[in-house]
Each structure stands twice: as C-alpha cells, then as structure tokens.
Design an enzyme around this catalytic site. Structure first.
Site, PDB file in Angstrom:
ATOM      1  N   ASN A   1      -3.479   0.622  -2.688  1.00 54.87           N
ATOM      2  CA  ASN A   1      -2.283  -0.086  -3.141  1.00 54.87           C
ATOM      3  C   ASN A   1      -1.515   0.810  -4.089  1.00 54.87           C
ATOM      4  O   ASN A   1      -2.069   1.733  -4.678  1.00 54.87           O
ATOM      5  CB  ASN A   1      -2.683  -1.331  -3.930  1.00 54.87           C
ATOM      6  CG  ASN A   1      -3.210  -2.408  -3.040  1.00 54.87           C
ATOM      7  OD1 ASN A   1      -4.392  -2.420  -2.743  1.00 54.87           O
ATOM      8  ND2 ASN A   1      -2.354  -3.284  -2.604  1.00 54.87           N
TER       9      ASN A   1
ATOM     10  N   HIS B   1       0.879  -1.178   0.000  1.00 48.51           N
ATOM     11  CA  HIS B   1       0.000   0.000   0.000  1.00 48.51           C
ATOM     12  C   HIS B   1       0.915   1.226   0.000  1.00 48.51           C
ATOM     13  O   HIS B   1       2.071   1.154   0.420  1.00 48.51           O
ATOM     14  CB  HIS B   1      -0.937  -0.042   1.204  1.00 48.51           C
ATOM     15  CG  HIS B   1      -2.047  -1.040   1.022  1.00 48.51           C
ATOM     16  ND1 HIS B   1      -3.322  -0.673   0.666  1.00 48.51           N
ATOM     17  CD2 HIS B   1      -2.049  -2.390   1.081  1.00 48.51           C
ATOM     18  CE1 HIS B   1      -4.070  -1.761   0.533  1.00 48.51           C
ATOM     19  NE2 HIS B   1      -3.329  -2.827   0.779  1.00 48.51           N
TER      20      HIS B   1
ATOM     21  N   CYS C   1      -7.942  -1.184   3.413  1.00 48.29           N
ATOM     22  CA  CYS C   1      -8.566  -2.292   4.135  1.00 48.29           C
ATOM     23  C   CYS C   1      -9.493  -1.685   5.171  1.00 48.29           C
ATOM     24  O   CYS C   1      -9.083  -0.796   5.925  1.00 48.29           O
ATOM     25  CB  CYS C   1      -7.499  -3.158   4.796  1.00 48.29           C
ATOM     26  SG  CYS C   1      -8.200  -4.442   5.847  1.00 48.29           S
TER      27      CYS C   1
HETATM   28  P1  HMG Z   1     -16.884 -14.406  12.254  1.00 52.74           P
HETATM   29  O1  HMG Z   1     -18.006 -13.468  12.621  1.00 52.74           O
HETATM   30  O2  HMG Z   1     -15.910 -14.787  13.317  1.00 52.74           O
HETATM   31  O3  HMG Z   1     -17.435 -15.731  11.540  1.00 52.74           O
HETATM   32  O4  HMG Z   1     -16.118 -13.750  11.043  1.00 52.74           O
HETATM   33  P2  HMG Z   1     -18.336 -16.891  12.029  1.00 52.74           P
HETATM   34  O5  HMG Z   1     -17.779 -18.133  11.440  1.00 52.74           O
HETATM   35  O6  HMG Z   1     -18.544 -16.813  13.535  1.00 52.74           O
HETATM   36  O7  HMG Z   1     -19.738 -16.564  11.312  1.00 52.74           O
HETATM   37  C1  HMG Z   1     -20.500 -15.412  11.639  1.00 52.74           C
HETATM   38  C2  HMG Z   1     -21.481 -15.129  10.510  1.00 52.74           C
HETATM   39  O8  HMG Z   1     -20.769 -14.826   9.298  1.00 52.74           O
HETATM   40  C3  HMG Z   1     -22.376 -16.320  10.165  1.00 52.74           C
HETATM   41  O9  HMG Z   1     -23.598 -15.785   9.655  1.00 52.74           O
HETATM   42  C4  HMG Z   1     -21.652 -16.985   9.014  1.00 52.74           C
HETATM   43  O10 HMG Z   1     -22.488 -17.738   8.196  1.00 52.74           O
HETATM   44  C5  HMG Z   1     -21.114 -15.774   8.261  1.00 52.74           C
HETATM   45  P3  HMG Z   1     -24.893 -15.625  10.591  1.00 52.74           P
HETATM   46  O11 HMG Z   1     -25.171 -17.004  11.129  1.00 52.74           O
HETATM   47  O12 HMG Z   1     -24.495 -14.629  11.661  1.00 52.74           O
HETATM   48  O13 HMG Z   1     -25.924 -15.070   9.635  1.00 52.74           O
HETATM   49  N1  HMG Z   1     -19.907 -16.095   7.509  1.00 52.74           N
HETATM   50  C6  HMG Z   1     -19.757 -15.889   6.166  1.00 52.74           C
HETATM   51  N2  HMG Z   1     -20.591 -15.364   5.258  1.00 52.74           N
HETATM   52  C7  HMG Z   1     -20.104 -15.298   3.983  1.00 52.74           C
HETATM   53  N3  HMG Z   1     -18.863 -15.702   3.624  1.00 52.74           N
HETATM   54  C8  HMG Z   1     -18.028 -16.212   4.519  1.00 52.74           C
HETATM   55  C9  HMG Z   1     -18.475 -16.313   5.855  1.00 52.74           C
HETATM   56  N4  HMG Z   1     -17.892 -16.780   6.996  1.00 52.74           N
HETATM   57  C10 HMG Z   1     -18.775 -16.647   7.972  1.00 52.74           C
HETATM   58  N5  HMG Z   1     -16.813 -16.598   4.149  1.00 52.74           N
HETATM   59  C11 HMG Z   1     -14.785 -13.878   9.054  1.00 52.74           C
HETATM   60  C12 HMG Z   1     -14.965 -14.358  10.481  1.00 52.74           C
HETATM   61  C13 HMG Z   1     -13.410 -14.301   8.605  1.00 52.74           C
HETATM   62  C14 HMG Z   1     -15.857 -14.495   8.183  1.00 52.74           C
HETATM   63  C15 HMG Z   1     -14.931 -12.322   9.033  1.00 52.74           C
HETATM   64  O14 HMG Z   1     -14.086 -11.787   9.998  1.00 52.74           O
HETATM   65  C16 HMG Z   1     -14.616 -11.729   7.706  1.00 52.74           C
HETATM   66  O15 HMG Z   1     -15.365 -11.924   6.755  1.00 52.74           O
HETATM   67  N6  HMG Z   1     -13.509 -10.980   7.613  1.00 52.74           N
HETATM   68  C17 HMG Z   1     -13.055 -10.459   6.332  1.00 52.74           C
HETATM   69  C18 HMG Z   1     -12.382  -9.151   6.526  1.00 52.74           C
HETATM   70  C19 HMG Z   1     -11.896  -8.682   5.182  1.00 52.74           C
HETATM   71  O16 HMG Z   1     -12.410  -9.043   4.145  1.00 52.74           O
HETATM   72  N7  HMG Z   1     -10.871  -7.823   5.216  1.00 52.74           N
HETATM   73  C20 HMG Z   1     -10.307  -7.308   4.001  1.00 52.74           C
HETATM   74  C21 HMG Z   1      -9.577  -8.323   3.190  1.00 52.74           C
HETATM   75  S1  HMG Z   1      -7.941  -8.630   3.804  1.00 52.74           S
HETATM   76  C22 HMG Z   1      -6.998  -7.340   3.153  1.00 52.74           C
HETATM   77  O17 HMG Z   1      -7.511  -6.433   2.566  1.00 52.74           O
HETATM   78  C23 HMG Z   1      -5.510  -7.427   3.286  1.00 52.74           C
HETATM   79  C24 HMG Z   1      -4.818  -7.794   1.975  1.00 52.74           C
HETATM   80  O18 HMG Z   1      -5.116  -6.870   0.948  1.00 52.74           O
HETATM   81  C25 HMG Z   1      -3.311  -7.794   2.199  1.00 52.74           C
HETATM   82  C26 HMG Z   1      -2.890  -6.523   2.934  1.00 52.74           C
HETATM   83  O19 HMG Z   1      -2.955  -5.430   2.376  1.00 52.74           O
HETATM   84  O20 HMG Z   1      -2.533  -6.703   4.100  1.00 52.74           O
HETATM   85  C27 HMG Z   1      -5.206  -9.190   1.492  1.00 52.74           C
HETATM   86 MG    MG Z   2      -4.191  -4.921   0.755  1.00 56.21          MG
END
Ligand code: HMG
Ligand code: MG
Length: 304
Positions: A250, A210, A241
């Site tokens: 980025n 980034h 993010c």
């Molecule tokens: P959680 O709340 O701990 O998950 O989240 P859970 O397993 O306890 O489930 C809670 C609810 O979420 C449930 O639904 C699940 O079904 C649903 P409910 O029963 O409450 O209706 N759920 C999902 N729904 C759709 N798709 C899924 C999913 N998993 C659970 N995959 C979790 C844990 C990881 C899901 C959450 O924290 C999350 O989605 N985090 C994503 C955060 C994110 O996307 N951040 C940005 C991307 S990373 C980034 O940008 C960095 C990168 O660019 C590199 C860098 O720059 O560093 C890659």
């Molecule tokens: Mg990133």
C-alpha cells in the site's frame, strides 16, 4: 482550484494488509507491538488483522491472539476483515469496532481471492452485515480491483458501480475503493470514486491505493480534490495481496502524512513516531522501509 479537506483520516492497514503477504511467520507479539507503536504515533483507525481461512492466508491465523493482545487506547477504532459468518463469529471475541467485507469489481479476482463469484460473495456477506449491524458493529466494504485486475485486465467504472450498489443494498455503511494492483492513475481513480459517491455519502467513501506503479500519492491528491478525506495507508509501505501476484505494498503512511503536512491538512499523526514505527517493523522483517519519506527522514537524522 477547489479547496482541499481540512482534515484527513488515515486508516492504518499495515498490521493486516501490510503483513498478510509475508511468507515468514511473524510472531503475534510483533503484530501487537506494531499496533501499539502505530496508536502511539497518533493513528486512530487501525485495521488490525483478518479472520480468514488459515489455509488461504496462514499469516493471519493468529487473528484472535492479536486482537486479545492489543491494548485498547481510547479514541482508537479497530477493524478486522471477515469474509463470511465463520470469520465474523470468530471475530466477535476480539470486540472489533468495525468489520470489513471484501468483494471485487472483477469476477476473476473474486474467484481467486474468496473462492466465489461476485453474486455469491454478496449472498455470503449479507448475513455478516446483518449480524454486525444488529450488534452495533460498523460495516465497511472493500471493492478490490476497482482500477484493474491481474486476471481480467481492465475494469470499467460500471463494473465498480455494480458492486458498490450491491454492497449498499445489503446494508454496508462505508465503501472503500481499492486499487489492489496499483495500476490506476488520477483521473481513473476519480472516476471510480465518483461511482462510490453516487451511493455513499462523502464521509463514508475511502480510497485504498497500492503503490506498485508509483501512482498512489497522485491518486490520493486527485481524491482530495473531490473532497474525499479517508484513505487506507500502510506503515513502511508494507503490503500486498497473496492473490494479486506482483502487486506491491500500500501507499506508505509516512509518505501520505508528509504530503498532507505539507498541504496543511491535519492528520493528528506524529511523523517522527510513525517513521520510528516503520523503521522498527522493517527491521523486524529484515529489510529497509519502502517509504521514501521514512528513508529520507532516517537519513537526515543520521546526518545530524
Ligand atoms: P472456502 O475454501 O471456499 O471456504 O474459502 P469454505 O466455506 O468452503 O470452508 C473451507 C475450509 O475453510 C473449512 O475448513 C472452513 O471451516 C474454513 P475445513 O473444514 O476444510 O477444515 N474456513 C475458515 N476458517 C477460518 N476463518 C474463516 C473461514 N471460512 C472458512 N473465516 C474463504 C472461502 C473466503 C474462507 C477463503 O477464500 C479465504 O479465507 N480467503 C481470504 C483471502 C484473503 O484473505 N485475501 C487477502 C485479503 S483481501 C485484500 O487484501 C484486498 C484488500 O486489501 C483491498 C485491496 O487491496 O483490494 C482488502
Ligand atoms: Mg489491499
């Protein structure tokens, strides 16, 4: 002076990292059109979307629609983020070529971004990696906050290497080292990438910078000097993010392509088509492109 790589692969993360932080909902059709414009500009690796919880990142709730709507070009590989088995299973219908599990070198960021600590994240990724590899889908990892963390502050190379080793241990095939908040400087970037290179071959290590503090191009150049030749970039410098407040986008794909063109390093990307794609998506988002090169080339065109 060590020779630079002859060729560099850019992984375009604009449709995912670039758009995930946008607060206004962006229609799936716009995301699909962005992917189309990027592949027409010559990008051969596109990170198209992420299968994350829509409660956490509402902007990515249309992942299935985006993947279903993209016209596949031969020779282009499409990757998606899958933080857990639920995400992986949902991703399968979209036939990704590669999935990305994303962990962090900092405990605090891991908790904020994916709601669990580092050890637990690895246990969540383990079945995802197994399932993907069984199905012949390549697995990449991102090690976030490798050069600094918005919550913990400094992150050591040992902390980076710990996660790199854990990722390798569960069968991840490619290691991306990410400066999530854009604080790293060149020697620091080299030190982190060196740790990845202790566990993954040169062909399977990449940098994701980034550009918050304007260091990304210098960091990429420093990595090129090490022979690293795969980088994530984002058209028009989009990105951020949602769990790293204050971090900007980025490094812009346009800026990196311009630098590599100048160095005589091949990318296969048509800078004019890329600048058009950057101007187009920036227009859709209602702002000028962040890319310095994009703005300069647009200004030059306007003056002709
Ligand atoms: P959680 O709340 O701990 O998950 O989240 P859970 O397993 O306890 O489930 C809670 C609810 O979420 C449930 O639904 C699940 O079904 C649903 P409910 O029963 O409450 O209706 N759920 C999902 N729904 C759709 N798709 C899924 C999913 N998993 C659970 N995959 C979790 C844990 C990881 C899901 C959450 O924290 C999350 O989605 N985090 C994503 C955060 C994110 O996307 N951040 C940005 C991307 S990373 C980034 O940008 C960095 C990168 O660019 C590199 C860098 O720059 O560093 C890659
Ligand atoms: Mg990133």
């Amino acid at each position: 002076m060590s020779p630079l790589p002859n060729r560099v692969t850019l992984v375009e993360v604009g449709p995912r990292d670039g758009l995930q932080n946008e607060s206004r909902p962006i229609p799936a059709a716009t995301k699909i059109e962005l992917v189309e414009r990027l592949q027409r500009a010559g990008l051969r690796e596109i990170e198209a979307t992420s299968y994350v919880s829509p409660k956490w990142v509402p902007q990515m709730a249309d992942a299935a629609e985006v993947m279903a709507g993209v016209t596949r070009h031969s020779g282009v590989r499409y990757s998606v983020l899958t933080p857990n088995l639920k995400g992986f299973e949902a991703a399968l219908a979209g036939r990704p070529d590669e999935i990305v599990v994303f962990g962090a070198a900092s405990e605090a960021f891991s908790q904020r971004n994916i709601n669990c600590g580092i050890e637990e994240s690895i246990e969540r990724f383990r079945p995802v990696v197994e399932a993907a590899r069984t199905q012949g889908i390549k697995v990449r990892c991102a090690v976030s906050c490798a050069l600094g963390c918005p919550y913990q502050g400094e992150v050591t190379a040992d902390q980076v290497e710990r996660v790199v080793r854990l990722m390798k241990g569960i069968g991840v095939q490619h290691c991306g080292i990410a400066d999530t908040i854009g604080v790293g400087t060149p020697r620091h970037a080299q030190a982190a990438l060196e740790r990845a290179l202790k566990h993954f071959p040169l062909n399977e290590v990449s940098g994701h910078f980034h550009d918050t503090y304007g260091q990304a191009l210098a960091n990429i150049y420093a990595c090129l000097e090490m022979g690293v030749h795969i980088f994530d970039t984002s058209v028009a410098g989009l990105g951020g993010c949602p769990y790293a407040r204050g971090a900007t986008g980025n490094v812009a794909t346009e800026d990196v392509v311009f630098m590599l063109d100048g160095l005589g390093v091949a990318t296969g990307i048509d800078i004019d088509a890329l600048v058009d794609a950057g101007a187009w998506i920036s227009g859709e988002l209602g702002r000028p492109p962040v890319s310095r090169v994009g703005r300069a080339l647009l200004a030059r065109r306007a003056s002709l």
